[in-house]
Design a protein around this motif. Sequence first.
Motif, PDB file in Angstrom:
ATOM      1  N   LEU A 259      -6.484  -5.461 -23.825  1.00  0.00           N
ATOM      2  CA  LEU A 259      -5.340  -6.102 -24.480  1.00  0.00           C
ATOM      3  C   LEU A 259      -4.597  -5.118 -25.376  1.00  0.00           C
ATOM      4  O   LEU A 259      -3.371  -5.032 -25.336  1.00  0.00           O
ATOM      5  CB  LEU A 259      -5.820  -7.274 -25.348  1.00  0.00           C
ATOM      6  N   THR A 260      -5.357  -4.396 -26.187  1.00  0.00           N
ATOM      7  CA  THR A 260      -4.737  -3.451 -27.119  1.00  0.00           C
ATOM      8  C   THR A 260      -3.898  -2.420 -26.352  1.00  0.00           C
ATOM      9  O   THR A 260      -2.776  -2.113 -26.744  1.00  0.00           O
ATOM     10  CB  THR A 260      -5.826  -2.743 -27.958  1.00  0.00           C
ATOM     11  N   GLU A 261      -4.464  -1.937 -25.262  1.00  0.00           N
ATOM     12  CA  GLU A 261      -3.757  -0.959 -24.424  1.00  0.00           C
ATOM     13  C   GLU A 261      -2.438  -1.535 -23.929  1.00  0.00           C
ATOM     14  O   GLU A 261      -1.394  -0.878 -23.982  1.00  0.00           O
ATOM     15  CB  GLU A 261      -4.676  -0.599 -23.248  1.00  0.00           C
ATOM     16  N   LYS A 262      -2.460  -2.788 -23.461  1.00  0.00           N
ATOM     17  CA  LYS A 262      -1.278  -3.413 -22.845  1.00  0.00           C
ATOM     18  C   LYS A 262      -0.195  -3.783 -23.867  1.00  0.00           C
ATOM     19  O   LYS A 262       0.973  -3.876 -23.497  1.00  0.00           O
ATOM     20  CB  LYS A 262      -1.696  -4.682 -22.096  1.00  0.00           C
ATOM     21  N   ILE A 263      -0.581  -4.047 -25.106  1.00  0.00           N
ATOM     22  CA  ILE A 263       0.420  -4.585 -26.040  1.00  0.00           C
ATOM     23  C   ILE A 263       0.624  -3.705 -27.267  1.00  0.00           C
ATOM     24  O   ILE A 263       1.329  -4.092 -28.189  1.00  0.00           O
ATOM     25  CB  ILE A 263       0.051  -6.034 -26.461  1.00  0.00           C
ATOM     26  N   ARG A 264       0.057  -2.511 -27.248  1.00  0.00           N
ATOM     27  CA  ARG A 264       0.066  -1.690 -28.466  1.00  0.00           C
ATOM     28  C   ARG A 264       1.462  -1.274 -28.918  1.00  0.00           C
ATOM     29  O   ARG A 264       1.691  -1.079 -30.107  1.00  0.00           O
ATOM     30  CB  ARG A 264      -0.867  -0.488 -28.321  1.00  0.00           C
ATOM     31  N   SER A 265       2.415  -1.173 -27.993  1.00  0.00           N
ATOM     32  CA  SER A 265       3.732  -0.665 -28.394  1.00  0.00           C
ATOM     33  C   SER A 265       4.708  -1.766 -28.795  1.00  0.00           C
ATOM     34  O   SER A 265       5.859  -1.495 -29.115  1.00  0.00           O
ATOM     35  CB  SER A 265       4.308   0.181 -27.261  1.00  0.00           C
ATOM     36  N   LEU A 266       4.255  -3.031 -28.794  1.00  0.00           N
ATOM     37  CA  LEU A 266       5.163  -4.132 -29.144  1.00  0.00           C
ATOM     38  C   LEU A 266       5.587  -4.059 -30.607  1.00  0.00           C
ATOM     39  O   LEU A 266       4.752  -3.828 -31.491  1.00  0.00           O
ATOM     40  CB  LEU A 266       4.481  -5.483 -28.891  1.00  0.00           C
ATOM     41  N   LYS A 267       6.872  -4.289 -30.855  1.00  0.00           N
ATOM     42  CA  LYS A 267       7.363  -4.294 -32.248  1.00  0.00           C
ATOM     43  C   LYS A 267       7.033  -5.621 -32.926  1.00  0.00           C
ATOM     44  O   LYS A 267       7.035  -6.659 -32.293  1.00  0.00           O
ATOM     45  CB  LYS A 267       8.878  -4.094 -32.237  1.00  0.00           C
ATOM     46  N   GLY A 268       6.737  -5.561 -34.204  1.00  0.00           N
ATOM     47  CA  GLY A 268       6.455  -6.786 -34.955  1.00  0.00           C
ATOM     48  C   GLY A 268       5.023  -7.263 -34.810  1.00  0.00           C
ATOM     49  O   GLY A 268       4.655  -8.310 -35.318  1.00  0.00           O
ATOM     50  N   VAL A 269       4.209  -6.495 -34.070  1.00  0.00           N
ATOM     51  CA  VAL A 269       2.801  -6.851 -33.880  1.00  0.00           C
ATOM     52  C   VAL A 269       1.931  -5.811 -34.565  1.00  0.00           C
ATOM     53  O   VAL A 269       2.046  -4.622 -34.292  1.00  0.00           O
ATOM     54  CB  VAL A 269       2.428  -6.907 -32.377  1.00  0.00           C
ATOM     55  N   GLU A 270       1.067  -6.283 -35.474  1.00  0.00           N
ATOM     56  CA  GLU A 270       0.193  -5.352 -36.196  1.00  0.00           C
ATOM     57  C   GLU A 270      -1.241  -5.530 -35.740  1.00  0.00           C
ATOM     58  O   GLU A 270      -1.759  -6.633 -35.711  1.00  0.00           O
ATOM     59  CB  GLU A 270       0.239  -5.661 -37.696  1.00  0.00           C
ATOM     60  N   PHE A 271      -1.880  -4.420 -35.428  1.00  0.00           N
ATOM     61  CA  PHE A 271      -3.291  -4.446 -35.036  1.00  0.00           C
ATOM     62  C   PHE A 271      -4.139  -4.149 -36.250  1.00  0.00           C
ATOM     63  O   PHE A 271      -3.743  -3.400 -37.119  1.00  0.00           O
ATOM     64  CB  PHE A 271      -3.563  -3.388 -33.969  1.00  0.00           C
ATOM     65  N   THR A 272      -5.331  -4.725 -36.263  1.00  0.00           N
ATOM     66  CA  THR A 272      -6.249  -4.386 -37.342  1.00  0.00           C
ATOM     67  C   THR A 272      -6.911  -3.074 -36.980  1.00  0.00           C
ATOM     68  O   THR A 272      -7.407  -2.899 -35.872  1.00  0.00           O
ATOM     69  CB  THR A 272      -7.348  -5.462 -37.475  1.00  0.00           C
ATOM     70  N   GLN A 273      -6.880  -2.139 -37.908  1.00  0.00           N
ATOM     71  CA  GLN A 273      -7.576  -0.873 -37.691  1.00  0.00           C
ATOM     72  C   GLN A 273      -9.069  -1.123 -37.804  1.00  0.00           C
ATOM     73  O   GLN A 273      -9.520  -1.783 -38.723  1.00  0.00           O
ATOM     74  CB  GLN A 273      -7.164   0.143 -38.758  1.00  0.00           C
ATOM     75  N   THR A 274      -9.832  -0.611 -36.850  1.00  0.00           N
ATOM     76  CA  THR A 274     -11.284  -0.713 -36.995  1.00  0.00           C
ATOM     77  C   THR A 274     -11.803   0.631 -37.497  1.00  0.00           C
ATOM     78  O   THR A 274     -11.507   1.671 -36.923  1.00  0.00           O
ATOM     79  CB  THR A 274     -11.971  -1.080 -35.660  1.00  0.00           C
ATOM     80  N   ALA A 275     -12.559   0.588 -38.598  1.00  0.00           N
ATOM     81  CA  ALA A 275     -13.074   1.816 -39.204  1.00  0.00           C
ATOM     82  C   ALA A 275     -14.139   2.439 -38.306  1.00  0.00           C
ATOM     83  O   ALA A 275     -14.820   1.748 -37.561  1.00  0.00           O
ATOM     84  CB  ALA A 275     -13.645   1.505 -40.585  1.00  0.00           C
ATOM     85  N   GLU A 276     -14.265   3.760 -38.401  1.00  0.00           N
ATOM     86  CA  GLU A 276     -15.205   4.519 -37.562  1.00  0.00           C
ATOM     87  C   GLU A 276     -16.663   4.149 -37.825  1.00  0.00           C
ATOM     88  O   GLU A 276     -17.507   4.318 -36.960  1.00  0.00           O
ATOM     89  CB  GLU A 276     -15.053   6.018 -37.868  1.00  0.00           C
ATOM     90  N   ASP A 277     -16.936   3.685 -39.066  1.00  0.00           N
ATOM     91  CA  ASP A 277     -18.336   3.481 -39.451  1.00  0.00           C
ATOM     92  C   ASP A 277     -18.873   2.097 -39.118  1.00  0.00           C
ATOM     93  O   ASP A 277     -19.959   1.730 -39.530  1.00  0.00           O
ATOM     94  CB  ASP A 277     -18.508   3.761 -40.951  1.00  0.00           C
ATOM     95  N   ARG A 278     -18.084   1.298 -38.376  1.00  0.00           N
ATOM     96  CA  ARG A 278     -18.574  -0.049 -38.046  1.00  0.00           C
ATOM     97  C   ARG A 278     -18.052  -0.508 -36.689  1.00  0.00           C
ATOM     98  O   ARG A 278     -17.063   0.030 -36.201  1.00  0.00           O
ATOM     99  CB  ARG A 278     -18.222  -1.044 -39.155  1.00  0.00           C
ATOM    100  N   THR A 279     -18.727  -1.492 -36.108  1.00  0.00           N
ATOM    101  CA  THR A 279     -18.293  -1.995 -34.802  1.00  0.00           C
ATOM    102  C   THR A 279     -17.894  -3.470 -34.897  1.00  0.00           C
ATOM    103  O   THR A 279     -18.419  -4.218 -35.709  1.00  0.00           O
ATOM    104  CB  THR A 279     -19.418  -1.868 -33.741  1.00  0.00           C
ATOM    105  N   HIS A 280     -16.945  -3.832 -34.062  1.00  0.00           N
ATOM    106  CA  HIS A 280     -16.357  -5.170 -34.008  1.00  0.00           C
ATOM    107  C   HIS A 280     -16.920  -5.852 -32.763  1.00  0.00           C
ATOM    108  O   HIS A 280     -16.950  -5.233 -31.707  1.00  0.00           O
ATOM    109  CB  HIS A 280     -14.834  -4.980 -33.879  1.00  0.00           C
ATOM    110  N   VAL A 281     -17.381  -7.108 -32.885  1.00  0.00           N
ATOM    111  CA  VAL A 281     -17.840  -7.805 -31.675  1.00  0.00           C
ATOM    112  C   VAL A 281     -16.742  -8.704 -31.091  1.00  0.00           C
ATOM    113  O   VAL A 281     -16.955  -9.352 -30.067  1.00  0.00           O
ATOM    114  CB  VAL A 281     -19.134  -8.632 -31.885  1.00  0.00           C
TER     115      VAL A 281
END
Length: 370
Positions: A259-281
């Motif tokens: 999803l992130t790959e497909k929609i990353r360049s959309l304007k007005g959409v903010e992604f949450t940055q995931t820090a290097e020291d932790r993982t998101h499920v």
Amino acid sequence: MSFIAINKPLLGEEEKKAVDDVLSTGKLTDASLEGGKYVREFEGKVGRLLGAKHVVAVNSGTAALHTTLMALGIRRGDEVVVPSFTFVATANVVLACGAKPVFVDIKKDYNMDQAAFRKALSKRTKAVLPVHLYGYPADMDEIREVAEKRGVAVVEDAAESLGATYKGTQTGKLSDAGCFSMYATKVVTSGEGGAVSTDDDELAERLRLVRNHGMVHGYDSRVLGFNYRLPELNAAIASVQMDKLDGFIKKRKRNAGYLTEKIRSLKGVEFTQTAEDRTHVYYLYTLRLSRKRDAVLKALNSSGIGAAVYFRMPVHKTPLYDRLGFGKKTLRNTEDATGHVVSLPVHPGITDAEMERVADEFVKACAVNL
Ligand SMILES: *Cc1c(COP(=O)(O)O)cnc(C)c1O
């Protein structure tokens, strides 16, 4: 075309067989302090995943939180610091103990702001209850450091984060006690269910007592407790689901990455940055829309995408908490989040073709509305 739900349990023949096994024994529950065979099997699996000394299974995530606060001795006159950007259970269990929830703001990653926690401390503060929201670990080192200095207990609401790691350690193992949920939509499910993990022997003993009406040998209540036992049918399902956790998380990450790959360049959409020291499920894959969130949501829902908003109302502004006098507080980041977040489906039951549909419909909905 089928509706793609935001989350859905993924159950197979293994769960059916486990339920059959329980039914054939006729032992549907076990009111001993230790619990039944499947309860202990499930607890063992969670314990091994976390590397935790004790795991106590209970019948919901809410029960896990309530049992923990009771076992910690939280009572009238005490304060417990909680985020307001969470499911209401996080705060309700504080009220259930007769204590006062103290609501604090979040950071850009939607988790508790440790600076806000520090400011909220008083001489009545007995515990802090950070939530690993959406399956993303909170800043536990910072929160723990503040708490330790003041002798405040730390309890993790890890209801959404089973399997997530922070600096190499599993969530739920980063504090005095970690609370999990196996509600129908959670990363691992048994319909309803919960668990508490701890490395503290005495706390574990009290958790087992609270789960069982304070009874050791039956009808000998020693402390206030409730019936928070997990039924064997649910434990058997949860146990099988634990074997699948790794695969579930891999699929969630893959879907989220796509999803992130497909929609990353959309304007007005903010992604949450995931820090290097932790993982998101990715219990929830959540974006922030700068405007027209509800129009985008409506467009998605009418094209069969089960996008959803978690949470539309901060807990302290819900009618119950407002009536109790909590509603006047301003928590800027919390209120901003409630007005702008939207979550898209990434659960492991979604096919690649369906993920493509989620991405395409989101791009379309943004093009029309943003
Ligand atoms: C699901 C959830 C709970 C409560 O779990 P239940 O099993 O529904 O009682 C608590 N906190 C958070 C953050 C949750 O998402």
